[in-house]
Each structure stands twice: as structure tokens, then as C-alpha cells.
Design a protein around this motif. Structure first.
Motif, PDB file in Angstrom:
ATOM      1  N   PRO A   9       7.624   0.958  -7.000  1.00  0.00           N
ATOM      2  CA  PRO A   9       7.821   2.396  -7.181  1.00  0.00           C
ATOM      3  C   PRO A   9       6.544   3.220  -6.983  1.00  0.00           C
ATOM      4  CG  PRO A   9       9.053   1.197  -8.830  1.00  0.00           C
ATOM      5  CD  PRO A   9       8.236   0.178  -8.083  1.00  0.00           C
ATOM      6  N   GLY A  10       5.418   2.680  -7.412  1.00  0.00           N
ATOM      7  CA  GLY A  10       4.169   3.395  -7.141  1.00  0.00           C
ATOM      8  C   GLY A  10       3.226   3.437  -8.326  1.00  0.00           C
ATOM      9  N   SER A  11       2.075   4.045  -8.099  1.00  0.00           N
ATOM     10  CA  SER A  11       1.084   4.252  -9.152  1.00  0.00           C
ATOM     11  C   SER A  11       0.776   5.739  -9.209  1.00  0.00           C
ATOM     12  CB  SER A  11      -0.202   3.476  -8.835  1.00  0.00           C
ATOM     13  OG  SER A  11       0.066   2.081  -8.867  1.00  0.00           O
ATOM     14  N   HIS A  12       0.836   6.292 -10.423  1.00  0.00           N
ATOM     15  CA  HIS A  12       0.691   7.758 -10.503  1.00  0.00           C
ATOM     16  C   HIS A  12      -0.769   8.204 -10.482  1.00  0.00           C
ATOM     17  CE1 HIS A  12      -0.575   7.812 -14.719  1.00  0.00           C
ATOM     18  NE2 HIS A  12       0.446   7.032 -15.029  1.00  0.00           N
ATOM     19  N   VAL A  13      -1.679   7.242 -10.501  1.00  0.00           N
ATOM     20  CA  VAL A  13      -3.129   7.487 -10.419  1.00  0.00           C
ATOM     21  C   VAL A  13      -3.593   8.712 -11.214  1.00  0.00           C
ATOM     22  CG1 VAL A  13      -3.569   6.192  -8.276  1.00  0.00           C
ATOM     23  CG2 VAL A  13      -2.781   8.551  -8.103  1.00  0.00           C
ATOM     24  N   GLY A  14      -3.187   8.732 -12.486  1.00  0.00           N
ATOM     25  CA  GLY A  14      -3.708   9.760 -13.386  1.00  0.00           C
ATOM     26  C   GLY A  14      -2.925  11.055 -13.429  1.00  0.00           C
ATOM     27  N   GLN A  15      -1.910  11.185 -12.568  1.00  0.00           N
ATOM     28  CA  GLN A  15      -1.111  12.418 -12.594  1.00  0.00           C
ATOM     29  C   GLN A  15      -0.128  12.425 -13.753  1.00  0.00           C
ATOM     30  OE1 GLN A  15       0.130  13.427  -8.214  1.00  0.00           O
ATOM     31  NE2 GLN A  15       0.073  11.216  -8.456  1.00  0.00           N
ATOM     32  N   GLU A  44       8.905  11.977 -10.716  1.00  0.00           N
ATOM     33  CA  GLU A  44       9.401  13.079  -9.862  1.00  0.00           C
ATOM     34  C   GLU A  44       9.088  12.823  -8.394  1.00  0.00           C
ATOM     35  OE1 GLU A  44      11.354  15.485 -10.432  1.00  0.00           O
ATOM     36  OE2 GLU A  44      11.379  15.474 -12.630  1.00  0.00           O
ATOM     37  N   LYS A  45       7.849  12.406  -8.122  1.00  0.00           N
ATOM     38  CA  LYS A  45       7.435  12.219  -6.727  1.00  0.00           C
ATOM     39  C   LYS A  45       8.140  11.024  -6.079  1.00  0.00           C
ATOM     40  CE  LYS A  45       2.962  14.531  -6.501  1.00  0.00           C
ATOM     41  NZ  LYS A  45       1.494  14.389  -6.308  1.00  0.00           N
ATOM     42  N   THR A  67       0.823  -1.222   0.000  1.00  0.00           N
ATOM     43  CA  THR A  67       0.000   0.000   0.000  1.00  0.00           C
ATOM     44  C   THR A  67       0.851   1.265   0.000  1.00  0.00           C
ATOM     45  OG1 THR A  67      -0.099  -0.324   2.376  1.00  0.00           O
ATOM     46  CG2 THR A  67      -2.057  -0.935   1.119  1.00  0.00           C
ATOM     47  N   LEU A  68       2.164   1.068   0.131  1.00  0.00           N
ATOM     48  CA  LEU A  68       3.056   2.220   0.152  1.00  0.00           C
ATOM     49  C   LEU A  68       3.157   2.792  -1.264  1.00  0.00           C
ATOM     50  CD1 LEU A  68       6.450   2.143   2.047  1.00  0.00           C
ATOM     51  CD2 LEU A  68       6.390   2.922  -0.303  1.00  0.00           C
ATOM     52  N   ASN A  69       2.615   3.992  -1.457  1.00  0.00           N
ATOM     53  CA  ASN A  69       2.663   4.602  -2.795  1.00  0.00           C
ATOM     54  C   ASN A  69       3.358   5.953  -2.741  1.00  0.00           C
ATOM     55  OD1 ASN A  69       2.356   5.416  -5.399  1.00  0.00           O
ATOM     56  ND2 ASN A  69       0.124   5.541  -5.371  1.00  0.00           N
ATOM     57  N   PRO A  70       4.661   5.953  -3.071  1.00  0.00           N
ATOM     58  CA  PRO A  70       5.436   7.190  -2.962  1.00  0.00           C
ATOM     59  C   PRO A  70       5.011   8.272  -3.952  1.00  0.00           C
ATOM     60  CG  PRO A  70       6.866   5.265  -3.152  1.00  0.00           C
ATOM     61  CD  PRO A  70       5.488   4.829  -3.502  1.00  0.00           C
ATOM     62  N   CYS A  71       4.189   7.938  -4.948  1.00  0.00           N
ATOM     63  CA  CYS A  71       3.773   8.988  -5.890  1.00  0.00           C
ATOM     64  C   CYS A  71       2.256   9.158  -5.902  1.00  0.00           C
ATOM     65  CB  CYS A  71       4.328   8.735  -7.289  1.00  0.00           C
ATOM     66  SG  CYS A  71       3.785   7.208  -8.075  1.00  0.00           S
ATOM     67  N   ALA A  72       1.635   8.881  -4.766  1.00  0.00           N
ATOM     68  CA  ALA A  72       0.183   9.065  -4.670  1.00  0.00           C
ATOM     69  C   ALA A  72      -0.181  10.533  -4.900  1.00  0.00           C
ATOM     70  CB  ALA A  72      -0.294   8.616  -3.297  1.00  0.00           C
ATOM     71  N   GLU A  73      -1.412  10.745  -5.268  1.00  0.00           N
ATOM     72  CA  GLU A  73      -1.867  12.117  -5.468  1.00  0.00           C
ATOM     73  C   GLU A  73      -2.211  12.766  -4.127  1.00  0.00           C
ATOM     74  OE1 GLU A  73      -5.324  12.563  -7.931  1.00  0.00           O
ATOM     75  OE2 GLU A  73      -4.759  14.627  -8.427  1.00  0.00           O
ATOM     76  N   LYS A  74      -2.858  11.984  -3.270  1.00  0.00           N
ATOM     77  CA  LYS A  74      -3.304  12.539  -1.976  1.00  0.00           C
ATOM     78  C   LYS A  74      -2.128  12.655  -1.014  1.00  0.00           C
ATOM     79  CE  LYS A  74      -8.107  11.042  -2.158  1.00  0.00           C
ATOM     80  NZ  LYS A  74      -8.159  10.080  -3.297  1.00  0.00           N
ATOM     81  N   ASP A  75      -2.035  13.810  -0.372  1.00  0.00           N
ATOM     82  CA  ASP A  75      -0.910  14.084   0.521  1.00  0.00           C
ATOM     83  C   ASP A  75      -0.802  13.073   1.652  1.00  0.00           C
ATOM     84  OD1 ASP A  75      -0.076  16.201  -0.942  1.00  0.00           O
ATOM     85  OD2 ASP A  75      -1.082  17.724   0.286  1.00  0.00           O
ATOM     86  N   TYR A  76      -1.947  12.669   2.218  1.00  0.00           N
ATOM     87  CA  TYR A  76      -1.868  11.772   3.376  1.00  0.00           C
ATOM     88  C   TYR A  76      -1.362  10.390   2.968  1.00  0.00           C
ATOM     89  CZ  TYR A  76      -6.282   9.363   2.236  1.00  0.00           C
ATOM     90  OH  TYR A  76      -7.235   8.619   1.625  1.00  0.00           O
ATOM     91  N   VAL A  77      -1.604   9.982   1.717  1.00  0.00           N
ATOM     92  CA  VAL A  77      -1.096   8.689   1.241  1.00  0.00           C
ATOM     93  C   VAL A  77       0.421   8.767   1.052  1.00  0.00           C
ATOM     94  CG1 VAL A  77      -1.271   6.889  -0.518  1.00  0.00           C
ATOM     95  CG2 VAL A  77      -3.285   8.234   0.077  1.00  0.00           C
ATOM     96  N   ARG A  78       0.862   9.890   0.520  1.00  0.00           N
ATOM     97  CA  ARG A  78       2.314  10.066   0.328  1.00  0.00           C
ATOM     98  C   ARG A  78       3.015  10.206   1.670  1.00  0.00           C
ATOM     99  NH1 ARG A  78       4.311  14.593  -2.749  1.00  0.00           N
ATOM    100  NH2 ARG A  78       6.268  13.458  -2.802  1.00  0.00           N
ATOM    101  N   GLU A  79       2.339  10.829   2.619  1.00  0.00           N
ATOM    102  CA  GLU A  79       2.940  10.984   3.935  1.00  0.00           C
ATOM    103  C   GLU A  79       3.087   9.625   4.619  1.00  0.00           C
ATOM    104  OE1 GLU A  79       1.912  14.726   5.713  1.00  0.00           O
ATOM    105  OE2 GLU A  79       1.631  13.650   7.623  1.00  0.00           O
ATOM    106  N   PHE A  80       2.073   8.770   4.456  1.00  0.00           N
ATOM    107  CA  PHE A  80       2.167   7.405   4.982  1.00  0.00           C
ATOM    108  C   PHE A  80       3.368   6.695   4.354  1.00  0.00           C
ATOM    109  CE2 PHE A  80       1.407   2.918   3.998  1.00  0.00           C
ATOM    110  CZ  PHE A  80       1.354   2.381   5.272  1.00  0.00           C
TER     111      PHE A  80
END
Ligand code: FE
Ligand code: FE
Ligand code: ZN
Length: 276
Positions: A108-114, A121-122, A71-84
Motif C-alpha cells: 500500500p505504501g509508506s506515508h513518509v511522515g505525512q 487518502e492518497k 519502489t511503487l509508493n502510491p502515497c509518497a510525498e513527492k509528486d514525481y514518486v506518486r506519478e511513477f
């Protein structure tokens, strides 16, 4: 030394994991650093770690490949997910230093549409925030299958992330055979070509571990569904070429196939037989 093992349960602590993999006939293993769905990790018991390290020396277990929660997503869109992601990553890297010089593998993560560029970058930004000069752990980016908006599917994407990280010498790659097949890399028909492409994009010296999985899917469908080694789309002759390839043979091979412990013991024995 040929290293083969599987993903095992972390329950009972370090020494319990060492004994578990030894009982399965393995000499390397992966485990989730905490509940794969995230959350707090248990405190580490120094006595348990010491007993584990002594057990590993006795049994010639010299390589462990810890796995970050998925569940660790370093490039999530939502700040709280990236903070986790950031907090978990940083805490895990501290914990990894109890077993110095080992590997910590993450998606590495999922960019979820970004978009891919923002994703890259994230991810690099997260790595720049959590890596520290004194660490002895190597952080491995896992090659992804390309389902949804995953980043790290093409080898060039891994390279683009690594190029943006200041302490990039702390980074390596974990190659997942199910994922790269599902991503379209033909490791059955042209293993050498795939490894040459990896070498050009990332450098084979960066390749540190292999997730040895078969797949339920045809080449390039971007799905990510693991299968038992004898049952999937990748024939055993191709698995044999992978575990005996000079560029791969020295790496730890970790099974993440759908098996119970008896199934894993049988597959570990099968891989040893294929390796010869
Ligand atoms: Fe993984
Ligand atoms: Fe994997
Ligand atoms: Zn997978």
C-alpha cells in the motif's frame, strides 16, 4: 486443489516462468511485473502468453500472483514518486489483462511522515485513478510489517483504504505471514483470533492469497525480515495450522523465503507434506 509455489524470476517470459515453477514442484507463483526497482517493462509477446496459458491448463496452474515493484509508493510525498506509482500501476494493470482473472499484489505504501490519514487518502486516490470497470484482475493490498511509516499494517487500515475506492469489488488482500507476525498479530498462539479480527475488519471473503514466510523476529517488532520456513520464529506446527486452516487452505500460498531454486523446491515439498 492445494496451491503452493514461490516467487520466481520473470526472466525469459511467461512460458519460462510456467516451466520454472513446474520444475520446482509448484502450481502457483509470484513474479515482479518489472525490475523491482522500477523502470520500463519488456513488451509482452502474445505467442509467449498463449503458450504459457496452454502450459498452465495442462499443468493445472490456475493462479498467479504478480507483484508490483516495491519502489511503487502510491502515497509518497513527492509528486514525481506518486506519478511513477500511478503510471506503473496503470501500465501493469493493462499488462495483467494478457493473463485474465489473475492477481496483482502491491504494498500500500509508506506515508513518509505525512501521517496515516493522508497516506490512506492518497492510496485510495491512486486506486481510484488506475482501476477500470472492464478489468478482470483483482488488485491485492499486502499486509505490511510496520517498518518505517508503512500503511496497511493494521487490518483496519486496509479496510479504510478499500472503503474509499469506488471499484472496491476489484480489491482483495494478500496476507504475508512474516509481516503480520512482525506487526504483532499472533498467528502462532492464536491463529483463529487473528483470522476473526481480519474477518471483522476486512471480511475473509476478501482474502485472496498468502505470502507464506517465516520471520527472523519476535512478535510485534515491526521489522520485516523473512526467514526460511524451518528456521524462523514461527514453528512448523504453526505453519501446518496455517496451510490446513479451513479459511486459508483454498488460497494460493507463495513462499518469499531467502532461498535459491533448490531451497524453494525443498520448501514446496515440505509445505505439501505439512498440508498432507
Ligand atoms: Fe510484498
Ligand atoms: Fe510479501
Ligand atoms: Zn517482507
Amino acid at each position: 486443489m492445494f496451491r503452493i509455489g514461490c516467487h520466481i524470476s520473470a526472466s525469459g517470459g511467461y512460458l519460462a516462468m510456467g516451466k520454472r515453477i513446474d520444475a520446482l514442484g509448484g502450481n502457483t507463483f509470484a513474479f515482479f511485473t518489472r525490475n523491482p526497482r522500477g523502470g520500463a517493462a519488456k513488451d509482452i509477446d502474445q505467442g509467449d502468453v498463449d503458450a504459457f496459458l496452454a502450459f498452465c491448463r495442462e499443468k493445472d496452474i490456475d493462479r498467479i500472483v504478480a507483484h508490483a515493484p516495491y519502489t511503487l509508493n502510491p502515497c509518497a510525498e513527492k509528486d514525481y514518486v506518486r506519478e511513477f506509482a500511478l503510471n506503473t500501476f496503470a501500465d501493469d494493470l493493462k499488462r495483467m489483462e494478457y493473463t485474465p482473472g489473475q492477481y496483482y499484489n502491491f504494498h500500500p505504501g509508506s506515508h513518509v511522515g505525512q501521517g496515516l490519514e493522508v497516506g490512506i487518502e492518497k492510496i485510495a486516490e491512486t486506486l481510484n485513478a488506475v482501476l477500470f470497470p472492464e478489468m478482470t484482475t483483482t488488485v491485492l493490498l499486502e499486509t505490511m510489517a510496520g517498518k518505517g511509516s508503512e500503511v496497511g499494517v493494521r487490518f483496519e487500515q486496509l479496510r479504510a483504504i478499500m472503503d474509499r475506492v469506488t471499484l472496491s469489488e476489484k480489491l482483495g488482500v494478500c496476507l504475508d505471514t512474516c509481516h503480520i507476525w512482525d506487526a504483532g498479530y499472533d498467528i502462532v498462539g492464536d491463529l483463529d483470533g487473528v483470522l476473526t479480527a481480519f474477518d471483522k475488519a476486512v471480511g475473509l471473503d476478501r482474502l485472496k492469497a498468502v505470502h507464506l514466510n517465516n520471520t527472523k523476529n519476535d512478535l510485534g517488532v515491526a521489522k520485516d525480515r523473512h526467514e526460511k520456513l524451518p528456521d524462523g520464529k514461527i514453528p512448523l506446527e504453526a505453519i501446518k495450522r496455517i496451510v490446513t486452516h479451513p479459511a486459508l487452505e483454498k488460497l494460493p500460498f507463495i513462499l518469499e523465503t531467502p532461498n535459491d531454486e533448490a531451497g524453494y523446491a525443498a520448501e514446496i515439498a515440505l509445505v505439501r507434506q505439512l498440508h498432507g
